[in-house]
Design an enzyme around this catalytic site. Structure first.
Site, PDB file in Angstrom:
ATOM      1  N   ILE A  14       0.828  -1.215   0.000  1.00 27.19           N
ATOM      2  CA  ILE A  14       0.000   0.000   0.000  1.00 27.19           C
ATOM      3  C   ILE A  14       0.858   1.259   0.000  1.00 27.19           C
ATOM      4  O   ILE A  14       0.479   2.285  -0.592  1.00 27.19           O
ATOM      5  CB  ILE A  14      -1.008  -0.002   1.182  1.00 27.19           C
ATOM      6  CG1 ILE A  14      -2.127   0.992   0.917  1.00 27.19           C
ATOM      7  CG2 ILE A  14      -0.344   0.293   2.506  1.00 27.19           C
ATOM      8  CD1 ILE A  14      -2.920   0.736  -0.335  1.00 27.19           C
ATOM      9  N   SER A  36      11.999   0.945   6.812  1.00 27.05           N
ATOM     10  CA  SER A  36      11.393  -0.356   6.528  1.00 27.05           C
ATOM     11  C   SER A  36      12.480  -1.415   6.679  1.00 27.05           C
ATOM     12  O   SER A  36      13.607  -1.199   6.225  1.00 27.05           O
ATOM     13  CB  SER A  36      10.819  -0.358   5.100  1.00 27.05           C
ATOM     14  OG  SER A  36       9.802  -1.305   4.966  1.00 27.05           O
ATOM     15  N   LYS A  90      -5.105   1.986   8.012  1.00 31.71           N
ATOM     16  CA  LYS A  90      -6.139   1.181   8.683  1.00 31.71           C
ATOM     17  C   LYS A  90      -5.682  -0.277   8.767  1.00 31.71           C
ATOM     18  O   LYS A  90      -4.944  -0.702   7.878  1.00 31.71           O
ATOM     19  CB  LYS A  90      -7.474   1.313   7.953  1.00 31.71           C
ATOM     20  CG  LYS A  90      -7.474   0.763   6.511  1.00 31.71           C
ATOM     21  CD  LYS A  90      -7.803  -0.690   6.446  1.00 31.71           C
ATOM     22  CE  LYS A  90      -7.341  -1.402   5.280  1.00 31.71           C
ATOM     23  NZ  LYS A  90      -7.547  -2.816   5.183  1.00 31.71           N
ATOM     24  N   ASP A 168      -9.765  -7.508   7.318  1.00 31.89           N
ATOM     25  CA  ASP A 168      -8.807  -6.559   6.736  1.00 31.89           C
ATOM     26  C   ASP A 168      -9.488  -5.772   5.606  1.00 31.89           C
ATOM     27  O   ASP A 168      -9.503  -4.538   5.643  1.00 31.89           O
ATOM     28  CB  ASP A 168      -7.535  -7.271   6.257  1.00 31.89           C
ATOM     29  CG  ASP A 168      -6.568  -6.285   5.619  1.00 31.89           C
ATOM     30  OD1 ASP A 168      -5.990  -5.465   6.348  1.00 31.89           O
ATOM     31  OD2 ASP A 168      -6.426  -6.302   4.374  1.00 31.89           O
TER      32      ASP A 168
HETATM   33  P1  NAP Z   1       2.588  -5.523   3.042  1.00 34.31           P
HETATM   34  O1  NAP Z   1       2.732  -5.423   1.567  1.00 34.31           O
HETATM   35  O2  NAP Z   1       2.806  -6.838   3.697  1.00 34.31           O
HETATM   36  O3  NAP Z   1       3.565  -4.435   3.662  1.00 34.31           O
HETATM   37  C1  NAP Z   1       3.726  -4.276   5.021  1.00 34.31           C
HETATM   38  C2  NAP Z   1       5.121  -3.716   5.246  1.00 34.31           C
HETATM   39  O4  NAP Z   1       5.305  -3.497   6.637  1.00 34.31           O
HETATM   40  C3  NAP Z   1       6.240  -4.662   4.824  1.00 34.31           C
HETATM   41  O5  NAP Z   1       6.728  -4.272   3.558  1.00 34.31           O
HETATM   42  C4  NAP Z   1       7.296  -4.524   5.920  1.00 34.31           C
HETATM   43  O6  NAP Z   1       8.483  -3.953   5.439  1.00 34.31           O
HETATM   44  C5  NAP Z   1       6.683  -3.484   6.855  1.00 34.31           C
HETATM   45  N1  NAP Z   1       7.025  -3.755   8.235  1.00 34.31           N
HETATM   46  C6  NAP Z   1       6.817  -4.895   8.942  1.00 34.31           C
HETATM   47  N2  NAP Z   1       7.306  -4.738  10.190  1.00 34.31           N
HETATM   48  C7  NAP Z   1       7.813  -3.472  10.249  1.00 34.31           C
HETATM   49  C8  NAP Z   1       8.449  -2.713  11.275  1.00 34.31           C
HETATM   50  N3  NAP Z   1       8.673  -3.223  12.495  1.00 34.31           N
HETATM   51  N4  NAP Z   1       8.836  -1.445  10.975  1.00 34.31           N
HETATM   52  C9  NAP Z   1       8.635  -0.924   9.769  1.00 34.31           C
HETATM   53  N5  NAP Z   1       8.045  -1.600   8.763  1.00 34.31           N
HETATM   54  C10 NAP Z   1       7.628  -2.857   9.011  1.00 34.31           C
HETATM   55  O7  NAP Z   1       1.145  -5.035   3.501  1.00 34.31           O
HETATM   56  P2  NAP Z   1       0.234  -3.925   2.833  1.00 34.31           P
HETATM   57  O8  NAP Z   1      -0.713  -4.569   1.913  1.00 34.31           O
HETATM   58  O9  NAP Z   1       1.056  -2.810   2.342  1.00 34.31           O
HETATM   59  O10 NAP Z   1      -0.630  -3.511   4.104  1.00 34.31           O
HETATM   60  C11 NAP Z   1      -0.079  -2.699   5.118  1.00 34.31           C
HETATM   61  C12 NAP Z   1      -1.233  -2.028   5.845  1.00 34.31           C
HETATM   62  O11 NAP Z   1      -1.957  -1.231   4.915  1.00 34.31           O
HETATM   63  C13 NAP Z   1      -2.249  -3.019   6.433  1.00 34.31           C
HETATM   64  O12 NAP Z   1      -2.685  -2.549   7.680  1.00 34.31           O
HETATM   65  C14 NAP Z   1      -3.379  -3.025   5.438  1.00 34.31           C
HETATM   66  O13 NAP Z   1      -4.631  -3.294   6.038  1.00 34.31           O
HETATM   67  C15 NAP Z   1      -3.322  -1.590   4.935  1.00 34.31           C
HETATM   68  N6  NAP Z   1      -3.877  -1.434   3.570  1.00 34.31           N
HETATM   69  C16 NAP Z   1      -3.547  -2.308   2.579  1.00 34.31           C
HETATM   70  C17 NAP Z   1      -4.135  -2.186   1.312  1.00 34.31           C
HETATM   71  C18 NAP Z   1      -3.811  -3.105   0.165  1.00 34.31           C
HETATM   72  O14 NAP Z   1      -4.536  -3.081  -0.848  1.00 34.31           O
HETATM   73  N7  NAP Z   1      -2.751  -3.900   0.231  1.00 34.31           N
HETATM   74  C19 NAP Z   1      -5.045  -1.139   1.078  1.00 34.31           C
HETATM   75  C20 NAP Z   1      -5.294  -0.231   2.088  1.00 34.31           C
HETATM   76  C21 NAP Z   1      -4.705  -0.396   3.338  1.00 34.31           C
HETATM   77  P3  NAP Z   1       9.733  -4.812   4.862  1.00 34.31           P
HETATM   78  O15 NAP Z   1       9.153  -5.508   3.653  1.00 34.31           O
HETATM   79  O16 NAP Z   1      10.740  -3.772   4.532  1.00 34.31           O
HETATM   80  O17 NAP Z   1      10.130  -5.773   5.928  1.00 34.31           O
END
Ligand code: NAP
Length: 309
Positions: A14, A36, A90, A168
């Protein structure tokens, strides 16, 4: 006016899909850093954690926390204790108590805290809220169905405690519902379906009621393969039916599409955050997370087939 120097924490899907482009186009913010554990952003100073980032990059004023939910609270506390303004993706936390504690901490440190709900910035949401104000609601139906294997491939955190499973995406529907329905919604009943190999549910059926007792049936399915995703809300009222589709992107009144809606989710979200930063004020509405917490409190648990990616 000088732009607010902001950093992204958690450079995942995201952050890359929405936050980086929205910040690049923002008149109010300048993206000056990334923290990150593994990922780096080309052309922007990137560090493994917030402490290293804040030591290396001067005068960071705000952070956008785009991490997985399970680490959001610790990151937000760290930032708020240093007086940084904080935008929470969120869900704003893994528990309601975390979010309330963050709101108090923001107030104590005169920092802006925004518990953001991106779906509330979809173009149909404010017009729907305005149309429904003062109407008598008879019933509400929500269908929020998508295939997790298409939209969240490899995101194992979703299936771990605190990852919310089907909530989620489902919390996006609840964030719209709690914005457009004029009275407070109460959870009456929930059934949560857990794959035998997961800590979070893959599907859920909720029954809510508005302040006048009108029923709101919410069907959430994270393993939907019947076609394109369904992100639909129908509200039957004494003045006809209002429908939101495409996650709040389109609105219909008695089947007729309302044209001329404007707004984009993430640019709108950052415009709102800019106002909060200017006023050092907070916007923390926990009602969508509270409904999810209530579903976990009272929901009947059913076991279903193991989830296979
Ligand atoms: P994601 O692709 O798995 O990304 C999450 C990121 O969090 C990972 O890249 C990781 O970074 C990072 N992370 C984990 N532990 C961390 C820490 N201790 N400090 C800093 N960074 C850390 O997940 P995502 O889809 O982007 O979702 C993230 C959030 O956004 C969720 O809460 C989700 O509900 C929300 N969201 C997602 C979407 C969607 O369509 N995907 C839409 C709206 C909102 P590294 O890879 O560098 O380890």
């Amino acid at each position: 006016m000088a732009k607010t120097r902001i950093a992204i924490v958690g450079l995942g899907k995201i952050a890359r899909d929405q936050h980086v482009p929205a910040l690049a186009a923002s008149a109010a913010f300048e993206l000056v850093g990334v923290a990150s554990p593994h990922n780096k952003l080309d052309g922007v100073p990137s560090y493994g954690d917030m402490e290293a980032l804040l030591q290396a990059v001067p005068h960071i004023e705000a952070v956008s926390l785009c991490t997985t939910p399970q680490v959001r609270y610790a990151a937000a506390r760290f930032a708020l204790q240093r007086g940084l303004h904080v935008l929470l993706e969120k869900p704003p936390g893994v528990t309601v108590s975390e979010v309330l504690a963050l709101a108090a901490l923001a107030g104590k440190n005169s920092a802006a805290l925004f518990a953001s709900w991106h779906s509330r910035h979809a173009p149909g949401v404010e017009p729907a809220r305005a149309w429904l104000a003062g109407r008598n609601i008879r019933s509400v139906t929500v269908n929020w169905k998508e295939d997790v294997r298409v939209w969240h491939p490899g995101q194992t955190w979703i299936w771990q405690a605190g990852g919310l499973g089907v909530f989620d995406p489902g919390i996006n529907a609840l964030s719209i519902l709690t914005r457009i329905i004029p009275s407070a919604l109460v959870l009456k009943h929930a059934e949560l379906r857990y794959p035998r190999n997961c800590e979070t549910p893959i599907a859920a059926s909720l029954m809510l009621a508005d302040g006048n007792g009108a029923p709101a049936r919410v069907e959430l399915d994270f393993l939907y393969t019947g076609g394109p995703p369904q992100w639909d809300i129908d509200v039957d009222t004494d003045a006809g039916r209002l429908s939101l589709s495409k996650g709040g992107g389109e609105m219909r009144l008695d089947g007729e599409q309302v044209v001329g809606l404007s707004g984009q989710e993430y640019p709108g979200l950052y415009a709102h955050f800019a106002g909060l930063v200017r006023g050092r004020s907070s916007d923390v509405d926990i009602s969508p997370l509270q409904l999810v917490a209530d579903a976990f409190l009272c929901g009947q648990r059913k076991e279903v087939e193991p989830f296979v990616e």
